[in-house]
Design a protein around this motif. Sequence first.
Motif, mmCIF file in Angstrom:
data_model
loop_
_atom_site.group_PDB
_atom_site.id
_atom_site.type_symbol
_atom_site.label_atom_id
_atom_site.label_comp_id
_atom_site.label_asym_id
_atom_site.label_seq_id
_atom_site.Cartn_x
_atom_site.Cartn_y
_atom_site.Cartn_z
ATOM 1 N N ARG A 150 -43.784 -35.302 -13.994
ATOM 2 C CA ARG A 150 -43.398 -34.205 -12.733
ATOM 3 C C ARG A 150 -45.497 -33.651 -12.977
ATOM 4 N NH1 ARG A 150 -41.755 -28.112 -12.545
ATOM 5 N NH2 ARG A 150 -42.630 -27.545 -10.743
ATOM 6 N N PHE A 205 -33.267 -27.256 -6.986
ATOM 7 C CA PHE A 205 -33.954 -26.534 -8.248
ATOM 8 C C PHE A 205 -32.854 -25.576 -8.784
ATOM 9 C CE2 PHE A 205 -36.036 -24.180 -10.597
ATOM 10 C CZ PHE A 205 -36.901 -24.336 -11.733
ATOM 11 N N TYR A 227 -32.363 -30.596 -10.216
ATOM 12 C CA TYR A 227 -33.370 -30.413 -11.368
ATOM 13 C C TYR A 227 -33.012 -28.922 -11.565
ATOM 14 C CZ TYR A 227 -38.009 -29.757 -12.660
ATOM 15 O OH TYR A 227 -38.808 -30.179 -13.567
#
Length: 458
Positions: free
Chosen positions: A158, A243, A284
């Motif tokens: 990431r 997320f 995520y």
Amino acid sequence: MTLRRGTLGGHTYEFTDLAALLAAATPERSGDVLAGVAASSEQERVAAQGVLADLPLATFLDEHVVSYEDDEVTRLIVDSHDADAFAPVSAMTVGEFRDHLLDPLTDTTSLTAGLTPEMVAATSKLMRVQDLVAVARRTPVVTAFRSTVGRPGTLATRLQPNDPTDDPAGVTASIVDGLLLGCGDAVIGINPATDSPSRTTDLLHLVDEVRTRYEIPTQSCVLAHVTTSIEIMERGAPVDLVFQSVAGTEAANDGFGVTLALLREAHEAALALDRGTVGTNCMYFETGQGSALSADAHRGVDQQTLEARAYGVARAFDPLIVNTVVGFIGPEYLYDGKQITRAGLEDHLCGKLLGVPMGVDVCYTNHAEADADDTDTLLTMLGVAGCSFVICVPGGDDVMLHYQSLSFHDALYARQALGLRPAPEFAAWLERMELLADDGRVRELAPDATRALTAGVR
């Protein structure tokens, strides 16, 4: 409650319920001491591990560390359990299951739907560090959106281009820095300085412009709250991954402002956008040992077991990536490099055994008893263990979140030392951009690519 006893050195120890037994059997960590659930001595810890080793694995289907009636995470875990997948190991004790996992011929991936978080947490408590590495290495979890994450022989990253003021030039410069060093194949993910819908949308457009201009096979994410993501998706923002931080109890998730129903709504909205090219995994999640305790929502359960329960939440939504932020909460929960290393490897294994695509933010706060030698050690062991991805920031110093993480160069080290490659689609892009040599190394000089990628940076 079921009282269990263990004897060591002529002394008998009593464990009032399953949660107490699991906590006492856990390798030492400061968070459990802070919560008042840790073993009182090494002797009690060894006695508890002996009792745990003889405990039938099926016990976890009948006894719950957090009650079914009071907790939606427990209900999710119990109601989604696959009895058929569990059948091959249903007669084993926890100790026998540990030995089964260590057998090189065991197909660990076929068991995931039949295992509960408490089962895998219990088993990991009986493992040495080398056991955590060996079993995780044989348990790949592969997911995909625009790039494919988790294939054996790869280590994705990431790229985390945080900026204290969300300055577009600063964010863009960090993105370019990471791309030139071969990072960003798991996600280009920004922690925004504020959670405003307009700022989140602006950052998403910034990353999406870079991605589309250079045809980069990766995905973007601005780590805003899930409610913000739902709002901006309705307005047409270019959301790739939704997320959310999640934890292992309903009360802790309530502290994050989320419910399972809200996560389902977000998942369905992201799926409807259909922005993936090679897969549809569009969620995520981030987790971390101690998050429930920090919210006073641990319900008397040790932090590692609760962390595994967070993976039970994550797997219900088919995420592209999940990572534990292993040292971020501070030494109150993981005191030093040894505890951070053990926790990172435990989390990685437990997530994989549950079928979750696990990565790790290898990090520590500046007041912890840890340093770069500890992050080097954990990164290397995670690379050997087949970790799906790690988080990297410029110079290893997150100037917005104020903690120490991995640098882009650290990821290059791990790939080179262990013979690992980026995600396949991203590796092909690096080759097209003349950033990747035939032997898998990122080129030291790629003038044409450098000029192309930095043309718009001011």
